[in-house]
Structures are given as C-alpha cells and as structure tokens.
Design a protein around this motif. Structure first.
Motif, PDB file in Angstrom:
ATOM      1  N   CYS A  26       0.798  -1.195   0.090  1.00 36.63           N
ATOM      2  CA  CYS A  26      -0.151   0.203   0.044  1.00 36.63           C
ATOM      3  C   CYS A  26       0.899   1.434   0.027  1.00 36.63           C
ATOM      4  CB  CYS A  26      -0.943  -0.045   1.350  1.00 36.63           C
ATOM      5  SG  CYS A  26      -2.145  -1.266   1.257  1.00 36.63           S
ATOM      6  N   ARG A  27       1.918   1.116   0.819  1.00 35.01           N
ATOM      7  CA  ARG A  27       2.987   2.299   0.698  1.00 35.01           C
ATOM      8  C   ARG A  27       3.635   2.724  -0.402  1.00 35.01           C
ATOM      9  NH1 ARG A  27       8.163   3.168   1.773  1.00 35.01           N
ATOM     10  NH2 ARG A  27       8.744   0.746   1.929  1.00 35.01           N
ATOM     11  N   TYR A  30       1.128   4.059  -2.699  1.00 40.91           N
ATOM     12  CA  TYR A  30       0.925   5.498  -2.491  1.00 40.91           C
ATOM     13  C   TYR A  30       1.969   6.272  -3.109  1.00 40.91           C
ATOM     14  CZ  TYR A  30       0.285   9.518   0.412  1.00 40.91           C
ATOM     15  OH  TYR A  30       0.308  10.984   1.001  1.00 40.91           O
ATOM     16  N   VAL A  78      -5.801   3.832  -0.748  1.00 37.58           N
ATOM     17  CA  VAL A  78      -4.580   4.528  -1.138  1.00 37.58           C
ATOM     18  C   VAL A  78      -4.979   5.897  -1.846  1.00 37.58           C
ATOM     19  CG1 VAL A  78      -2.348   4.810  -2.132  1.00 37.58           C
ATOM     20  CG2 VAL A  78      -2.951   2.633  -0.514  1.00 37.58           C
ATOM     21  N   ARG A  81      -6.810   8.392  -0.067  1.00 39.51           N
ATOM     22  CA  ARG A  81      -6.236   8.997   0.957  1.00 39.51           C
ATOM     23  C   ARG A  81      -5.109  10.077   0.264  1.00 39.51           C
ATOM     24  NH1 ARG A  81      -2.763   5.437   5.466  1.00 39.51           N
ATOM     25  NH2 ARG A  81      -4.947   4.390   5.114  1.00 39.51           N
ATOM     26  N   LYS A 100       6.231   8.545   1.367  1.00 34.42           N
ATOM     27  CA  LYS A 100       6.045   7.669   2.717  1.00 34.42           C
ATOM     28  C   LYS A 100       7.198   6.834   2.848  1.00 34.42           C
ATOM     29  CE  LYS A 100       1.780   9.397   4.123  1.00 34.42           C
ATOM     30  NZ  LYS A 100       1.814  10.215   5.126  1.00 34.42           N
ATOM     31  N   ASP A 104       6.340   5.896   8.181  1.00 37.06           N
ATOM     32  CA  ASP A 104       4.908   6.624   7.946  1.00 37.06           C
ATOM     33  C   ASP A 104       3.668   6.023   7.640  1.00 37.06           C
ATOM     34  OD1 ASP A 104       7.154   8.621   8.664  1.00 37.06           O
ATOM     35  OD2 ASP A 104       7.664   8.791   6.673  1.00 37.06           O
ATOM     36  N   TYR A 105       3.887   5.084   6.975  1.00 35.85           N
ATOM     37  CA  TYR A 105       2.681   4.404   6.412  1.00 35.85           C
ATOM     38  C   TYR A 105       2.202   3.076   7.441  1.00 35.85           C
ATOM     39  CZ  TYR A 105      -0.952   3.765   2.902  1.00 35.85           C
ATOM     40  OH  TYR A 105      -2.084   3.812   2.270  1.00 35.85           O
TER      41      TYR A 105
END
Length: 371
Positions: A26-27, A30, A78, A81, A100, A104-105
């Motif tokens: 996911c990070r 992003y 994501v 966001r 990120k 951070d994520y």
C-alpha cells in the motif's frame, strides 16, 4: 455522527508477516501514485485524478503479480487518501505530500465490512466464531471488550508498537444538543495545572513523559551502544518502544477520563482555540506542551460533547490571561507571574482561574450570537 471503536487483535506470526507485507505494498502504491501525479503535472500541467490512479493500478497488477496478493479495497483506498491529502494542501490545511517511509505508513483501510463471511466482495468480515475473517489471512482473534454500537462504515487495521489493532468506524445518531448557558464552564489549560475551570475546580498535570524521562534516557543510551541490526539491538529497540507506548497509553487514558467526566457534567464547554503547532516552536516549552496533549484533549472534548448532547465552543485566546474577569481592565503581565492583580478594582485571583472565567465570558457571548 461517526465514532471510532478500537479493539486489540492477535494475529499469528504468519498473519503478522502478511499484514506487514500488505502495508508495504500500500505504501509503495501511494508513493508510485504521488510520483505519477507530480510527473503528469510537470509535463502537461494537468491533474492526475483518482480514476487515472485506478486505471494505472489495473495495469500494474498485470505487470507485478505480487499486487494481486493484497485485497483490492485497501489499495484503492490509498488513492482516496492521496486525493484528500492534496485537497487539504490546496485548502492550506496541510503541507505538500512527501514520499512515505516505512514508519510513516502504518494503517490500511477496508471501506466495506460485513458480519458474516458469505459475501465474496467483502475483504473483511466476522466469522461464525466471532473472529475477524479474511480469505487470505484466515481467522484472527479479536478482543471485543465492548459491544459495537451503530452502523458499520469501515475497518482500519493498524500496528502500534508490537501490537495490532482493529479500528471500526461506526455511525451513530447524535443526541440533540442542549445549549444550556446555566450549565456552562470555561476551561483554561496550562503546564503547572493541567486544567482550571471557571467554577474553581483544578486538575493537576500528570506529566507522564517527565516521569519516564530518566528511564527513557537510560534505555536510549543502552540502545546507542548496541551493534545496529544485532539481536540485542532489536531487543533494546523493543524496550524503548514499550516505554514510549506506556507514556502514550497513560496520557490517552487520563485525557479520555477527564474529557468524559467534563462532557457528562456540563452542557456547554468553552476552550481556547490554541495554535499548538506554533507554540511547540518554543524550545523551552515544546516538550512540556507535547506531553500535555492539549490538541488531543480538545478533540476528545469535541466528539464527546456531541455524543452526550452538549456543545464545545472554541474562542480566540487573545488577552484571556491579561484582562480582569471582574472589571475588564487589561493588566499586562508575563507568563511567569501566576497571580492576577487588577490595578483598577483590586481583584486578586489565580492567573489560570482568571483566564478560565474570561474564556467562559467569551464563550457565552459567542453562544448568544449563535442563538
């Protein structure tokens, strides 16, 4: 109104590895979408929309098979966001988004949830055994220490230290607000006394971080002497994290209890609209202000007042500690002077108590304008 209800979950080691892997996917998604957005704007001065991000994700899934391991809902969230982050930036409510890092994520969202595992389109659900269920993860133990009340909106899975939590966002019907000015109180927050009410009640500042400071310094010195990446280094990292988590939990518990009792006892609560981000720039006070958690306290009061049918009024903090609460005369004094002495009417009051009475007066004036 929307409320978050937090529960601890107990995934096994295999499930923890998979959840952590999903978080990193996911990070990376992003960061990839953020870079694509920057590139498109630099080339053609055009916006890279959420639809464009989802179209690119379909192509990426064909190219990178590991993305198929993650349920589609957290990956699509994501983009929501990132879109909200840029909307906040253009409204000047937040800074420009950055890539990120690993730390951070730390959460992924499942926008849909059901109470059984029959539906294929739901990524998360409750099994017949009352556990969290996902087809790829299997069943995850959860400690439902209080009932889920309201209409389920979404689920957030989040690691915190060495523990994992499930945060359910539920919608409840708000209690009608009663703007009872006779049951109103002004609250002045400080560092010597945490909160002083306009009726004279005082709450001591627990200073949880200051109490654990010696232990933290000792633990961090030990960490600096360990070889980075070694078994002892990792163990010491966990000890430091545990101390920080302990302080955060103590602070959160204190603020939850205080905000709960205040929202139950008073129909109207008036607080100052403090700019905490600017206040922590003071190097001498930044640690104490962060330890106090004024912003968290104000947010808790906000939703608990709404939940209990009360109202929270935020007023500008200008001259609340300078003006005399009896006659209105402005008596200039530094923060180090803890007693208010009026040169006009001779009123002698505690500095914080005088400020809380002024805060209440401002709030009642604002309440009259609102009504």
């Amino acid at each position: 109104m929307l409320l978050n209800q937090k529960y601890e979950i107990y995934p096994n080691e295999k499930q923890k590895e998979m959840l952590d892997r999903w978080l990193q996917y996911c990070r990376q998604t992003y960061n990839s979408a953020l870079l694509d957005k920057q590139r498109k704007y630099n080339r053609s001065n055009e916006s890279y929309t959420r639809y464009d991000m989802q179209t690119q994700l379909k192509l990426d899934k064909k190219k990178y098979s590991f993305l198929k391991e993650v349920p589609s809902q957290p990956l699509q969230e994501v983009f929501l966001r990132l879109t909200k982050a840029f909307d906040n930036f253009f409204r000047k409510d937040a800074k420009y988004r950055k890539l990120k890092k690993y730390k951070d994520y730390n959460s992924m969202t499942f926008p849909q949830f059901c109470f059984n595992n029959k539906g294929n389109r739901y990524a998360m659900s409750f099994s017949q055994n009352g556990k969290l269920f996902n087809k790829k993860l299997g069943e995850i133990d959860i400690k439902l220490h209080r009932p889920l009340e309201g209409i389920m909106k979404q689920l957030i899975i989040k690691p915190q230290g060495e523990k994992w939590y499930a945060i359910f966002c539920v919608e409840r019907q708000a209690v009608p607000r009663t703007m009872d000015s006779h049951n109103a109180v002004g609250i002045g927050v400080g560092l010597n006394k945490y909160a002083v009410l306009s009726n004279g009640m005082e709450y001591e500042n627990p200073t949880f971080l200051r109490e654990k400071e010696k232990q933290l310094k000792k633990a961090q010195r030990k960490l600096s002497k360990r070889k980075k990446g070694s078994v002892n280094y990792i163990k010491q990292v966990h000890r430091v994290l545990h101390l920080h988590e302990k302080v955060a939990n103590q602070r959160r518990d204190f603020l939850h209890k205080l905000s709960y009792h205040l929202s139950k006892d008073y129909g109207v609560i008036v607080v100052e609209k403090l700019n905490i981000r600017n206040m922590v720039k003071n190097r001498k006070l930044s640690k104490s202000i962060s330890d106090a958690g004024w912003g968290m306290f104000r947010n808790m009061l906000d939703y608990k007042c709404e939940k209990n049918g009360g109202a929270l009024i935020k007023v500008e903090p200008h001259f609340t500690s300078q003006d005399c609460s009896s006659c209105g005369e402005r008596v200039k004094k530094s923060l180090s002077i803890r007693t208010h002495i009026c040169t006009k009417c001779g009123t002698v009051l505690d500095h914080d108590y005088n400020a809380s009475v002024n805060i209440l007066h401002k709030g009642l004036e604002q309440l009259l304008v609102m009504n």
